[in-house]
Design a protein around this motif. Structure first.
Motif, PDB file in Angstrom:
ATOM      1  N   UNK A  26     -37.467  10.838   6.735  1.00 55.10           N
ATOM      2  CA  UNK A  26     -38.751  10.663   6.050  1.00 55.10           C
ATOM      3  C   UNK A  26     -39.849  11.569   6.581  1.00 55.10           C
ATOM      4  N   UNK A  27     -40.638  12.112   5.664  1.00 57.03           N
ATOM      5  CA  UNK A  27     -41.846  12.858   6.039  1.00 57.03           C
ATOM      6  C   UNK A  27     -42.976  12.258   5.205  1.00 57.03           C
ATOM      7  N   UNK A  77     -27.041  18.527   5.890  1.00 62.08           N
ATOM      8  CA  UNK A  77     -26.239  19.372   6.794  1.00 62.08           C
ATOM      9  C   UNK A  77     -26.878  19.384   8.189  1.00 62.08           C
ATOM     10  N   UNK A  78     -28.204  19.501   8.236  1.00 66.54           N
ATOM     11  CA  UNK A  78     -28.907  19.482   9.520  1.00 66.54           C
ATOM     12  C   UNK A  78     -28.720  18.149  10.241  1.00 66.54           C
ATOM     13  N   UNK A  79     -28.780  17.061   9.490  1.00 66.21           N
ATOM     14  CA  UNK A  79     -28.572  15.726  10.093  1.00 66.21           C
ATOM     15  C   UNK A  79     -27.160  15.636  10.674  1.00 66.21           C
ATOM     16  N   UNK A  80     -26.185  16.123   9.920  1.00 58.17           N
ATOM     17  CA  UNK A  80     -24.797  16.060  10.397  1.00 58.17           C
ATOM     18  C   UNK A  80     -24.612  16.865  11.681  1.00 58.17           C
ATOM     19  N   UNK A 119     -40.645  17.017  14.256  1.00 53.79           N
ATOM     20  CA  UNK A 119     -39.832  17.590  15.336  1.00 53.79           C
ATOM     21  C   UNK A 119     -38.396  17.097  15.355  1.00 53.79           C
ATOM     22  N   UNK A 120     -37.984  16.416  14.284  1.00 51.46           N
ATOM     23  CA  UNK A 120     -36.594  15.945  14.227  1.00 51.46           C
ATOM     24  C   UNK A 120     -35.828  16.681  13.140  1.00 51.46           C
ATOM     25  N   UNK A 121     -35.664  16.005  11.992  1.00 48.20           N
ATOM     26  CA  UNK A 121     -34.878  16.571  10.892  1.00 48.20           C
ATOM     27  C   UNK A 121     -35.587  17.775  10.254  1.00 48.20           C
ATOM     28  N   UNK A 122     -36.921  17.709  10.150  1.00 46.07           N
ATOM     29  CA  UNK A 122     -37.685  18.737   9.432  1.00 46.07           C
ATOM     30  C   UNK A 122     -37.316  20.160   9.807  1.00 46.07           C
TER      31      UNK A 122
END
Ligand code: NDP
Length: 303
Positions: free
Chosen positions: A238-239, A151-154, A271-274
């Motif tokens: 990815x993390x 959902x966050x990526x979208x 600092x991106x998807x996380x």
């Protein structure tokens, strides 16, 4: 929500800033809900065992839940807790009107059946969107609770690109928590979606066809710069914890430096998807609270 640096040509999609903005909007909506309806959304998080990474996630979830004005209920159970006791706790949370979202932190200890546990959560309170009913609702384009990371990526993709209709999307990874729901969300946005995995033939070539490239693999720097189509939007889920010169570092699944020279836009790690994942957990809790009270879905928090 984008910027550039001297070394990169790609716009950097700043998930940290996006998540902060999202949390601020949620806090405003929570305050309005309290003032107008006297309702406080509540999130219950259940942690079984002592896994240090899980303990950090749970602590951060609690802090951010309280920061947006919601109630946070934390339940910490010993690793040896019988599965029946965990199921009994879930039953109590299902019946508790102060709890609108329930999250059981994964992974669970080996003697527990994670699928059985997740499917014991009331679907309407399934803040992680992993319950089989929500998977089915999302798959058939109906109102669902949607897994937080996709959902966050979208949300970031929509913010950056506007309409996604007709774009070629490649999702690398087919897990139930990231890859599959991400692919489903992109399909629901009318992207042409390819899901790649460990058995995909000629992965670099598949990736080169992507206008939207989502990497959710768990392999540091696996996606190389020359796998990225010029101008593509790259979302790195990815993390990975690696050591560089004796120091611990977090890196994504994409070779960031190389990909950022080719892509149109890219999410950094960290600092991106996380940061978006916990923000979307709060979004889902607010959505669940509104639905439980017969109110319309909150503005801008659902697909
Ligand atoms: P899983 O291990 O469950 O799934 C990994 C997927 O990658 C599998 O589908 C696997 O394929 C595929 N894969 C593995 N190796 C290759 C390869 N060489 N080529 C192509 N595909 C490959 O991982 P998750 O989906 O749970 O997580 C993926 C990453 O995202 C991890 O780094 C994780 O830490 C991170 N993550 C980040 C979150 C966030 O908040 N930012 C939240 C959740 C996860 P196959 O199915 O064939 O085995």
């Amino acid at each position: 929500m984008a910027g550039t640096t001297a070394e990169t040509t790609a716009a950097i999609i700043d998930g940290k800033a996006f998540a902060a903005g999202l949390r601020a909007r949620i806090a405003t909506q929570v305050a309005e809900l309290k003032a107008a309806q006297g309702i406080t959304p509540g999130l219950a998080v259940v942690l079984v065992g002592e896994d240090p990474a899980s303990a950090v996630y749970v602590r951060n979830k609690g802090i951010q839940t309280r920061e947006v004005g919601m109630s946070s209920f934390e339940h910490k159970l010993p690793a040896e807790t019988p599965e029946a006791d965990l199921l009994a706790l879930i039953d109590r949370l299902n019946a508790d009107p102060a709890v609108h979202g329930i999250l059981v932190q994964l992974p669970l200890p080996g003697h527990m059946d994670a699928t059985k546990v997740i499917n014991a959560i009331a679907p309407a309170k399934d803040a992680d969107g992993f319950h089989i009913l929500n998977v089915g609702l999302l798959g058939t384009g109906q109102k669902a609770m949607v897994p937080c990371t996709p959902l966050g990526c979208l949300m970031m993709l929509r913010d950056h690109l506007g309409s996604l209709a007709g774009l070629n999307a490649v999702v690398v990874g087919r897990s139930n928590i990231v890859g599959k729901p991400m692919a489903q969300l992109l399909l629901n946005e009318s992207c042409t979606v390819t899901v790649a995995h460990s058995r995909t033939r000629d992965l670099p070539d598949v990736c080169r066809g992507a206008d939207i490239l989502v990497a959710a693999v768990g392999r540091p720097g696996m996606i190389k710069g020359d796998w990225v189509k010029p101008g593509a939007t790259v979302i790195d889920v990815g993390i990975n914890r690696i050591e560089v010169d004796g120091k611990a570092r977090l890196v994504g699944d994409v070779d960031y430096a190389a990909a950022a020279r080719v892509a149109g836009a890219i999410t950094p790690v960290p600092g991106g998807v996380g940061p978006m994942t916990i923000a979307c957990l709060l979004a889902n809790t607010l959505t669940a609270c509104c639905r439980a009270n017969g109110l319309p879905d909150p503005e801008g928090l659902t697909p």
